[in-house]
Design a protein around this motif. Structure first.
Motif, short mmCIF file in Angstrom:
data_model
loop_
_atom_site.label_atom_id
_atom_site.label_comp_id
_atom_site.label_asym_id
_atom_site.label_seq_id
_atom_site.Cartn_x
_atom_site.Cartn_y
_atom_site.Cartn_z
N GLU A 26 0.83 -1.21 0.00
CA GLU A 26 0.00 0.00 0.00
C GLU A 26 0.87 1.26 0.00
N GLN A 29 2.47 1.69 -3.38
CA GLN A 29 1.56 2.17 -4.42
C GLN A 29 1.43 3.69 -4.38
N ASP A 33 2.28 6.08 -7.48
CA ASP A 33 1.35 7.08 -8.03
C ASP A 33 2.04 8.42 -8.22
N SER A 66 -4.32 -6.30 -5.70
CA SER A 66 -3.83 -5.25 -6.59
C SER A 66 -3.28 -5.85 -7.87
N ARG A 68 -1.35 -4.15 -9.78
CA ARG A 68 -0.21 -3.31 -10.15
C ARG A 68 1.13 -3.98 -9.82
#
Lengths: 248, 258
Positions: A26, A29, A33, A66, A68
């Motif tokens: 988390e 990520q 971003d 996720s 990603r």
């Protein structure tokens, strides 16, 4: 804007957590971003610091649902049933959607000579599985030997450092199967020099998180004195090509 | 917004960027391409760096007079873009270290690199040069790589209260907390952002612990590529105002000869 795929990321809370350093999926990520990174190839810190099988098993739990993150397993040769035999490993990788592997020969205490990892390398060559190794696990002579002993295996050398250009140049020249990850290959104009001399296809973007900085690593590619096409190849094109060639 | 430009790889030419940590000339142990004044300014233009204050690797490693002269030539070639640090040696007396400050307005401070001169930062043989720095109130940039070295910088900050001391490479993990302690204890100690390989969040950590006024943009160019550090600050989770302070405002405040 250039999209990045991070080829060098370790996830998981470490025993010696550092304030402000992203470690969980988390947290990473959020940094991805901010840095323009869409996806990251990740392995789990337990596979480095403790048990390979346990660490690889923790990946699913860490990254959750996720999409990603691209899973990477840490591997080693096995002679005492402590890890999978090559054929079994490939099968397990296929079942678990794992498309690349990482070796830590220094940390895990084995040789990279053919008598030790030859069968493992044969298996990876057969399926075009790229092998990632951080440079603190090897000497330059070890690296050259890897490139020449296993010419059909693609090696991505992570965290090559900013002091090694004179050492890497003859290796890149002689071993077409060796690629440098860019996270700390950051001496002045180093990326430009590799592009000019060996081609942008030999460089693969990585951040080195959590030890490295994704904001810094993306920036050095974005601002490098090379063409937009070369930047895009380094940022994502080259690693996508390697992963597309995998046939498990 | 700074971050928008960084994400597009555009030069940050609408803010003032002053790099407090640069080097001229080659490093013996490894390749440092384009490390002359022309190569450095070309990269500064590509990224949007207004000015850099640099020392000579030759001065630090081999021959201070020769290296310091090389710095003066670079300053003269690129006035307003390149400024200089001069470096003393602990091994013999420099005939007239003060002349660098009386005769050359583009020389802004002193650089110490005790490690490559195989001694310690608070070696008394550096004191004559530091007394001159203290007299002129110029900043002293010090290469740092350990907790012990940070402690020695505190000794100097205590002794030379008119100098501003800049701890280089402050975000390295092993001594970042020592840097925090030093900045909190001494008004005349600052940190720079140059570091070869630091974790994500290093800038945010320093700003939150020592206050943004104490953090200065330093890149280590051309020993290292400034493009790396630009992103670390430009995309950091700090305010736009704080980024502008780190990139240039803070340095303009403490470099008294600008």
């Amino acid at each position: 804007m250039i999209n990045f795929i991070d080829a060098n990321c370790m996830v998981g809370k470490r025993m010696h957590s550092l304030e402000g350093v992203p470690q969980t999926a988390e947290e990473m990520q959020a940094v991805m971003d901010r840095s323009g990174i869409s996806h990251a190839i990740v392995y789990h810190c337990i596979a480095l610091e403790s048990d390979i099988v346990m660490g690889n098993g923790c990946l699913d739990e860490e990254i959750g649902t996720s999409n990603r993150f691209i899973k990477q397993w840490v591997v080693m040769p096995s002679f005492f049933e402590e890890f999978y035999q090559p054929a079994q490993l490939l099968e397990k990788m296929k079942q678990n959607h794992v498309s690349s592997v990482r070796m830590m020969p220094h940390t895990h205490g084995y040789s990279t000579k053919p008598y030790s990892i030859g069968k493992l390398m044969d298996a990876f060559a057969e399926c075009n599985v790229p092998v990632f190794i951080t440079m603190n696990q090897l000497s330059f002579d070890d690296l050259y030997a890897l490139g020449t002993n296993y010419p059909a295996v693609k090696f991505v050398i992570c965290e090559p450092g900013y002091r090694g250009a004179r050492q890497y140049a003859p290796i890149l020249e002689n071993c077409k199967n060796i690629y440098l990850e860019t996270s700390n290959y950051c001496h002045h104009n180093g990326i430009k020099d590799v592009c000019r001399t060996f081609g942008a296809e030999r460089l693969i973007f990585g951040s080195g998180m959590p030890n490295g900085s994704a904001t810094a690593a993306t920036s050095i590619v974005r601002y490098s004195d090379i063409s937009e096409e070369e930047k895009m190849a380094i940022a994502s094109g080259n690693i996508l090509k390697l992963l597309e060639e995998v046939s498990l | 917004m700074i971050a928008d430009k960084v994400l597009k790889g555009l030069p940050l030419d609408d803010i003032d960027i002053f790099d407090v940590h640069g080097h001229l000339s080659g490093e013996p142990r490894f390749l440092t391409p384009d490390s002359d004044a022309d190569g450095i300014v070309k990269t500064m233009d590509q990224v949007g760096v207004n000015a850099i204050c640099l020392s000579s690797m030759t001065a630090l490693y081999a021959k201070p007079e020769k290296g310091n002269d090389e710095v003066i030539k670079a300053v003269q070639k690129y006035p307003g873009r390149i400024y200089g640090y001069v470096s003393p040696t602990p091994y013999y007396e420099d005939g007239d270290f003060e002349k660098y400050f009386t005769d050359h307005p583009g020389i802004l401070g002193v650089k110490l690199h005790a490690e490559c001169q195989q001694t310690v930062i608070d070696d008394p043989r550096y004191f004559p040069a530091l007394e001159i720095a203290d007299h002129y109130g110029v900043p002293v940039l010090i290469h740092t790589w350990s907790v012990d070295e940070v402690k020695r910088i505190m000794n100097l900050a205590e002794r030379y209260k008119n100098c501003n001391f800049i701890i280089a490479h402050s975000a390295m993990l092993v001594y970042r907390d020592a840097c925090v302690e030093a900045c909190k204890k001494y008004e005349n100690i600052f940190v720079d952002t140059a570091a070869s390989y630091t974790f994500e969040g290093a800038i945010e950590y320093m700003v939150s612990k020592v206050g943004v006024e104490k953090v200065l943009y330093g890149s280590d160019l051309a020993f290292y590529d400034c493009r790396h550090t630009i992103g670390k600050i430009g995309l950091a989770q700090i305010s736009e105002t704080d980024k502008i302070k780190i990139f240039g405002e803070n340095a303009r405040r403490i470099f008294n000869r600008l």
